[in-house]
Design an enzyme around this catalytic site. Structure first.
Site, PDB file in Angstrom:
ATOM      1  N   ASP A  16      -1.729  40.934  51.568  1.00 22.08           N
ATOM      2  CA  ASP A  16      -0.427  40.407  51.126  1.00 22.08           C
ATOM      3  C   ASP A  16      -0.554  38.970  50.633  1.00 22.08           C
ATOM      4  OD1 ASP A  16       2.302  40.577  50.666  1.00 22.08           O
ATOM      5  OD2 ASP A  16       2.825  39.850  52.676  1.00 22.08           O
ATOM      6  N   ASN A  64       6.915  49.695  47.849  1.00 23.08           N
ATOM      7  CA  ASN A  64       6.576  48.887  46.664  1.00 23.08           C
ATOM      8  C   ASN A  64       6.994  49.558  45.352  1.00 23.08           C
ATOM      9  OD1 ASN A  64       3.486  47.616  48.138  1.00 23.08           O
ATOM     10  ND2 ASN A  64       5.506  46.679  48.108  1.00 23.08           N
ATOM     11  N   TRP A  65       7.325  50.874  45.419  1.00 23.27           N
ATOM     12  CA  TRP A  65       7.857  51.544  44.225  1.00 23.27           C
ATOM     13  C   TRP A  65       9.174  50.903  43.795  1.00 23.27           C
ATOM     14  CZ3 TRP A  65       5.098  54.561  41.222  1.00 23.27           C
ATOM     15  CH2 TRP A  65       4.075  55.368  41.749  1.00 23.27           C
TER      16      TRP A  65
HETATM   17  C1  IPE Z   1       2.881  45.033  52.496  1.00 20.50           C
HETATM   18  O1  IPE Z   1       3.265  43.964  51.703  1.00 20.50           O
HETATM   19  C2  IPE Z   1       2.331  46.127  51.655  1.00 20.50           C
HETATM   20  C3  IPE Z   1       1.069  45.842  51.018  1.00 20.50           C
HETATM   21  C4  IPE Z   1       0.334  44.767  51.159  1.00 20.50           C
HETATM   22  C5  IPE Z   1       0.604  46.881  50.172  1.00 20.50           C
HETATM   23  P1  IPE Z   1       4.781  43.781  51.204  1.00 20.50           P
HETATM   24  O2  IPE Z   1       4.833  42.489  50.493  1.00 20.50           O
HETATM   25  O3  IPE Z   1       5.223  44.970  50.480  1.00 20.50           O
HETATM   26  O4  IPE Z   1       5.553  43.727  52.606  1.00 20.50           O
HETATM   27  P2  IPE Z   1       6.896  43.026  53.034  1.00 20.50           P
HETATM   28  O5  IPE Z   1       7.934  43.422  52.021  1.00 20.50           O
HETATM   29  O6  IPE Z   1       6.657  41.562  53.027  1.00 20.50           O
HETATM   30  O7  IPE Z   1       7.171  43.537  54.401  1.00 20.50           O
HETATM   31  C1  IPE Z   2       0.590  42.152  48.057  1.00 23.79           C
HETATM   32  O1  IPE Z   2       1.078  41.015  47.484  1.00 23.79           O
HETATM   33  C2  IPE Z   2       0.312  43.237  47.070  1.00 23.79           C
HETATM   34  C3  IPE Z   2       1.321  44.297  47.072  1.00 23.79           C
HETATM   35  C4  IPE Z   2       2.228  44.469  47.976  1.00 23.79           C
HETATM   36  C5  IPE Z   2       1.290  45.237  45.981  1.00 23.79           C
HETATM   37  P1  IPE Z   2       2.610  40.801  47.179  1.00 23.79           P
HETATM   38  O2  IPE Z   2       2.875  41.245  45.787  1.00 23.79           O
HETATM   39  O3  IPE Z   2       3.497  41.404  48.199  1.00 23.79           O
HETATM   40  O4  IPE Z   2       2.682  39.213  47.253  1.00 23.79           O
HETATM   41  P2  IPE Z   2       3.839  38.350  47.912  1.00 23.79           P
HETATM   42  O5  IPE Z   2       4.018  38.795  49.319  1.00 23.79           O
HETATM   43  O6  IPE Z   2       5.069  38.562  47.070  1.00 23.79           O
HETATM   44  O7  IPE Z   2       3.311  36.950  47.821  1.00 23.79           O
HETATM   45 MG    MG Z   3       4.250  40.704  49.975  1.00 22.56          MG
END
Ligand code: IPE
Ligand code: IPE
Ligand code: MG
Length: 239
Positions: A16, A64-65
């Site tokens: 993340d 994430n979708w």
């Molecule tokens: C968790 O990160 C999922 C992945 C790293 C694939 P998110 O950014 O989606 O999680 P939340 O929304 O902060 O809980």
């Molecule tokens: C993790 O990074 C990757 C995915 C969840 C796809 P993020 O895209 O969630 O990055 P932040 O949390 O917004 O910084």
């Molecule tokens: Mg994130």
């Protein structure tokens, strides 16, 4: 050998912080995802070198979708690029590639690349690299429940072992260690059944900054943990 001491059989990483890494530099979020892929390559190599049996990378959740289409499309493209570009290295490093998650939701051409990578690495004998893609623990559990019902298993016959064999992770050991980069202290639907007794390691480091040394540091932290699994400490009985 990079480290002596107990190496986790299975480590999971919630990768993340890509978006924040990019935003803090005035770059588009997708640039953070691109940098994140570079880190992935390094961590996979170190994990294989350390002798982990399984490394599971949480790269895209079912939630994430909900992100803007353009970000989702870029993430899909990055997965495809990673697989095409890394196939040679995966084979060279003897890595077996697998995915967990609702893969049928992915575009057909990406599903094809995933299947090809799985097939071309299936005879390797080294570390299993699991990509959790379009994955969430609740979704996995619900799909497993449906499979159990369809298989006609009687309630009195259902055990934790049998149930586990219907999960996407069937035949994989539970994660000993779950690492989350990016500063949030939550699991965000990652391996919620399998992680019941995982050691958790949180770091503020954003995924694109998570170096090989940071990974080794997390493993060293794990080596200092005492895992009790609900029993009492062996030390408590020491005279
Ligand atoms: C968790 O990160 C999922 C992945 C790293 C694939 P998110 O950014 O989606 O999680 P939340 O929304 O902060 O809980
Ligand atoms: C993790 O990074 C990757 C995915 C969840 C796809 P993020 O895209 O969630 O990055 P932040 O949390 O917004 O910084
Ligand atoms: Mg994130």
């Amino acid at each position: 050998m990079l480290l002596t001491g107990r190496i986790p059989k299975h480590a999971g990483i919630i990768m993340d912080g890509n978006g924040r890494w990019a935003e803090s530099r005035g770059l588009p979020r997708v640039e953070g995802h691109r940098r994140g892929v570079e880190r992935t390559k390094e961590v996979v190599e170190v994990a294989a070198e350390l002798g982990l049996k399984v490394l599971t990378l949480y790269a895209f959740s079912t939630e994430n979708w909900l992100r803007p289409n353009s970000e989702v499309t870029t993430l899909m493209k990055l997965l495809e690029l990673y697989l095409k570009r890394e196939l040679g290295n995966l084979v060279k490093n003897n890595v077996v590639f697998k995915t967990i998650g609702d893969i049928w939701r992915l575009p057909e051409d990406i599903q094809k690349v995933i299947r090809e990578t799985e097939e071309k690495t299936s005879l390797n004998k080294g570390m299993i690299l699991v990509a959790a893609w379009s994955y969430s623990g609740r979704n996995e559990i619900l799909r497993a429940v449906k499979k159990v019902l369809c298989a006609g298993i009687k309630p009195e016959d259902l055990t934790e072992e049998i149930f586990s064999s219907y999960l996407d992770t069937a035949a994989l050991p539970s994660p000993d260690l779950i690492i989350r980069t990016g500063g949030e202290m939550r699991i965000s639907n990652f391996l919620i059944w399998q992680g019941a007794y995982s050691e958790l390691y949180f770091t503020d480091t954003l995924w694109p900054d998570f170096t090989k040394d940071e990974f080794l540091f997390a493993i060293q932290d794990y080596q200092r943990r005492e895992r009790r699994f609900g029993a009492i400490s062996l030390k408590a009985d020491a005279p």
